[in-house]
Write a protein that holds these residues in place. Structure first.
Motif, PDB file in Angstrom:
ATOM      1  N   LEU A 244       1.113  -1.295   0.224  1.00 48.23           N
ATOM      2  CA  LEU A 244      -0.091  -0.246  -0.240  1.00 48.23           C
ATOM      3  C   LEU A 244       0.842   1.253   0.224  1.00 48.23           C
ATOM      4  N   ALA A 245       2.297   1.081   0.865  1.00 47.01           N
ATOM      5  CA  ALA A 245       3.033   2.486   0.315  1.00 47.01           C
ATOM      6  C   ALA A 245       3.635   3.091  -0.916  1.00 47.01           C
ATOM      7  N   PHE A 246       3.767   2.055  -1.667  1.00 43.26           N
ATOM      8  CA  PHE A 246       3.893   2.036  -2.293  1.00 43.26           C
ATOM      9  C   PHE A 246       3.378   2.429  -3.832  1.00 43.26           C
ATOM     10  N   ALA A 247       3.983   4.373  -4.211  1.00 34.91           N
ATOM     11  CA  ALA A 247       2.724   5.234  -4.925  1.00 34.91           C
ATOM     12  C   ALA A 247       2.917   4.855  -6.240  1.00 34.91           C
ATOM     13  N   HIS A 248       1.094   4.563  -6.899  1.00 29.79           N
ATOM     14  CA  HIS A 248       1.303   4.596  -8.489  1.00 29.79           C
ATOM     15  C   HIS A 248       1.374   5.870  -9.190  1.00 29.79           C
ATOM     16  N   PHE A 249       1.414   6.210 -10.400  1.00 34.01           N
ATOM     17  CA  PHE A 249       2.267   6.554 -11.334  1.00 34.01           C
ATOM     18  C   PHE A 249       2.620   6.778 -13.408  1.00 34.01           C
ATOM     19  N   GLY A 250       1.171   7.635 -13.310  1.00 30.41           N
ATOM     20  CA  GLY A 250       0.860   7.377 -14.984  1.00 30.41           C
ATOM     21  C   GLY A 250       2.538   8.045 -15.272  1.00 30.41           C
ATOM     22  N   VAL A 251       2.491   7.824 -16.506  1.00 28.85           N
ATOM     23  CA  VAL A 251       3.743   8.306 -17.271  1.00 28.85           C
ATOM     24  C   VAL A 251       3.921   8.527 -18.374  1.00 28.85           C
ATOM     25  N   ILE A 252       4.391   9.259 -19.109  1.00 28.92           N
ATOM     26  CA  ILE A 252       5.093   9.810 -19.889  1.00 28.92           C
ATOM     27  C   ILE A 252       6.498   9.864 -20.161  1.00 28.92           C
ATOM     28  N   LEU A 253       6.820   9.941 -20.475  1.00 26.58           N
ATOM     29  CA  LEU A 253       8.911   9.437 -20.804  1.00 26.58           C
ATOM     30  C   LEU A 253       8.725   9.804 -22.343  1.00 26.58           C
ATOM     31  N   PRO A 254       9.671  11.088 -23.393  1.00 21.92           N
ATOM     32  CA  PRO A 254      10.287  11.151 -24.213  1.00 21.92           C
ATOM     33  C   PRO A 254      11.256  10.969 -24.953  1.00 21.92           C
ATOM     34  N   SER A 255      11.359  10.882 -25.150  1.00 21.93           N
ATOM     35  CA  SER A 255      12.970  10.495 -25.468  1.00 21.93           C
ATOM     36  C   SER A 255      13.829  11.475 -25.476  1.00 21.93           C
ATOM     37  N   GLU A 256      13.704  12.951 -25.546  1.00 25.91           N
ATOM     38  CA  GLU A 256      13.940  13.796 -25.807  1.00 25.91           C
ATOM     39  C   GLU A 256      12.734  15.234 -24.286  1.00 25.91           C
ATOM     40  N   SER A 257      13.380  15.757 -23.974  1.00 27.62           N
ATOM     41  CA  SER A 257      12.529  17.020 -23.148  1.00 27.62           C
ATOM     42  C   SER A 257      12.655  18.439 -23.625  1.00 27.62           C
ATOM     43  N   SER A 258      14.135  18.422 -24.488  1.00 26.02           N
ATOM     44  CA  SER A 258      14.840  19.527 -25.697  1.00 26.02           C
ATOM     45  C   SER A 258      15.270  19.035 -27.043  1.00 26.02           C
ATOM     46  N   VAL A 259      14.344  19.413 -27.657  1.00 23.09           N
ATOM     47  CA  VAL A 259      14.973  19.008 -28.826  1.00 23.09           C
ATOM     48  C   VAL A 259      15.307  19.854 -30.055  1.00 23.09           C
ATOM     49  N   GLU A 260      17.262  19.775 -30.371  1.00 19.14           N
ATOM     50  CA  GLU A 260      17.588  20.905 -30.769  1.00 19.14           C
ATOM     51  C   GLU A 260      18.006  20.872 -32.038  1.00 19.14           C
ATOM     52  N   ASN A 261      18.073  19.061 -32.592  1.00 17.77           N
ATOM     53  CA  ASN A 261      18.492  19.069 -34.435  1.00 17.77           C
ATOM     54  C   ASN A 261      17.254  18.150 -34.584  1.00 17.77           C
ATOM     55  N   ASP A 262      17.618  18.085 -36.131  1.00 13.97           N
ATOM     56  CA  ASP A 262      17.073  16.482 -37.109  1.00 13.97           C
ATOM     57  C   ASP A 262      16.856  15.406 -36.164  1.00 13.97           C
ATOM     58  N   LYS A 263      18.695  15.006 -35.700  1.00 10.16           N
ATOM     59  CA  LYS A 263      18.543  14.213 -34.915  1.00 10.16           C
ATOM     60  C   LYS A 263      17.662  13.651 -33.235  1.00 10.16           C
ATOM     61  N   GLN A 264      17.230  14.694 -32.538  1.00  6.66           N
ATOM     62  CA  GLN A 264      16.873  14.230 -31.974  1.00  6.66           C
ATOM     63  C   GLN A 264      15.181  14.475 -32.096  1.00  6.66           C
ATOM     64  N   SER A 265      14.309  14.971 -32.857  1.00 10.83           N
ATOM     65  CA  SER A 265      13.417  14.958 -33.468  1.00 10.83           C
ATOM     66  C   SER A 265      11.791  13.906 -33.868  1.00 10.83           C
ATOM     67  N   ASN A 266      12.670  13.209 -34.403  1.00  9.98           N
ATOM     68  CA  ASN A 266      12.400  12.072 -33.640  1.00  9.98           C
ATOM     69  C   ASN A 266      11.748  11.561 -32.127  1.00  9.98           C
ATOM     70  N   LEU A 267      10.829  11.391 -32.118  1.00 11.48           N
ATOM     71  CA  LEU A 267      10.576  11.528 -30.654  1.00 11.48           C
ATOM     72  C   LEU A 267       9.796   9.943 -30.432  1.00 11.48           C
ATOM     73  N   ASN A 268      10.282   8.686 -29.228  1.00 10.08           N
ATOM     74  CA  ASN A 268      10.202   8.080 -29.250  1.00 10.08           C
ATOM     75  C   ASN A 268       9.345   8.180 -27.419  1.00 10.08           C
ATOM     76  N   LEU A 269       8.073   8.271 -27.412  1.00 12.09           N
ATOM     77  CA  LEU A 269       7.694   8.211 -26.190  1.00 12.09           C
ATOM     78  C   LEU A 269       6.542   6.858 -25.765  1.00 12.09           C
ATOM     79  N   THR A 270       7.276   6.582 -24.418  1.00 13.86           N
ATOM     80  CA  THR A 270       6.547   5.875 -23.135  1.00 13.86           C
ATOM     81  C   THR A 270       5.352   5.827 -22.663  1.00 13.86           C
ATOM     82  N   TYR A 271       4.871   5.309 -22.386  1.00  9.50           N
ATOM     83  CA  TYR A 271       3.671   5.277 -21.639  1.00  9.50           C
ATOM     84  C   TYR A 271       3.449   4.246 -20.525  1.00  9.50           C
ATOM     85  N   LYS A 272       3.333   4.587 -19.032  1.00 13.10           N
ATOM     86  CA  LYS A 272       3.141   3.478 -18.265  1.00 13.10           C
ATOM     87  C   LYS A 272       2.500   3.869 -17.202  1.00 13.10           C
ATOM     88  N   PHE A 273       2.108   2.674 -16.629  1.00  9.99           N
ATOM     89  CA  PHE A 273       1.622   2.962 -15.095  1.00  9.99           C
ATOM     90  C   PHE A 273       2.496   1.901 -14.059  1.00  9.99           C
TER      91      PHE A 273
END
Length: 250
Positions: A15-44
């Motif tokens: 019960l002590a373990f906290a639940h979290f919805g998650v969205i993690l992109p491969s980058e939080s700041s995109v600065e060039n074309d190599k970073q522009s294809n984001l991979n997104l992960t959705y979890k619970f």
């Protein structure tokens, strides 16, 4: 008697373990074309422990580009880990803008807590130095509005947010904080796994993030509706969740 004690202790720990919805992109700041294809992960999941719950396909997944919302639900792909589902998507950044990714999951029934859990989760990506509008609300039923810029953060920076419920500040709400522990770090005690803060009269909170990586903030609100499970009504824990990334100097 000893067996009962051990089983009871295991239940308390779960019960002590906290639940979290998650969205993690491969980058939080995109600065060039190599970073522009984001991979997104959705979890619970329990982020620090790395323990997942099953996540069925969400009710909605969106991207808001400078405030304009578009559904990307059809792009989500189901993935499996230990027979539990999570989701992934690819998204191409095409222009300078603030990109807000959000997901509204199907409520998850937690038998041990006799309630449903619905964590409306978002994260924010800045593309090509655009930088304006990261504090815009998405008109979600529950959400955290960042008052600190939610990208370009160092470890040790403070993050301040404002919790909204039905577009109004939510005062006196517990905000749980956890580190996405992909480094297999060990906590000094169970009390250190999930940090807790309470919002002030204006629905605001602050937290200093001591490690580089992803940090999740989940404001937990008793929703104004109940849902039915096996012919009985149960309360809904509505979570306003945001994920932000910190980095260290290279």
């Amino acid at each position: 008697m000893r067996l009962k004690f051990i089983l009871g202790l295991a239940l308390v720990q779960s019960l002590a373990f906290a639940h979290f919805g998650v969205i993690l992109p491969s980058e939080s700041s995109v600065e060039n074309d190599k970073q522009s294809n984001l991979n997104l992960t959705y979890k619970f999941t329990h982020p620090f422990e790395g323990e997942m719950m099953n996540m069925v396909k969400p009710n909605e997944a969106i991207v808001a580009i400078n405030g304009k919302k578009t559904s990307i639900l059809s792009t989500l792909k189901e993935e499996k880990s230990k027979n539990l589902s999570f989701w992934s998507a690819k998204y191409q950044i095409k222009e300078p803008a603030i990109y807000q990714f959000a997901v509204d999951p199907k409520p998850y029934f937690e038998p041990s807590e006799s309630k449903f859990i619905r964590h409306i989760t978002k994260t924010i990506v800045n593309a090509y130095g655009y930088g304006d509008g990261w504090d815009e609300a998405l008109d979600l039923k529950a959400e955290i509005i960042p008052l600190s810029r939610p990208f370009g953060l160092y470890k040790g920076n403070i993050f301040t947010g404002k919790v909204l419920y039905k577009n109004k500040p939510a005062k006196g709400v517990i905000v749980e904080v956890e580190y996405y522990n992909d480094k297999r770090l060990k906590s000094p005690s169970e009390d250190h796994i999930t940090q807790e803060i309470k919002t002030n009269e204006n629905g605001e909170f602050s937290f200093v993030m001591p490690l580089a990586g992803w940090w999740g903030f989940a404001a937990l609100i008793d929703d104004d509706e109940k849902l039915i499970y096996e012919n009985k009504k149960y309360p809904v824990e509505l979570g306003a969740v945001i994920w932000v990334q910190t980095k260290d100097y290279k």
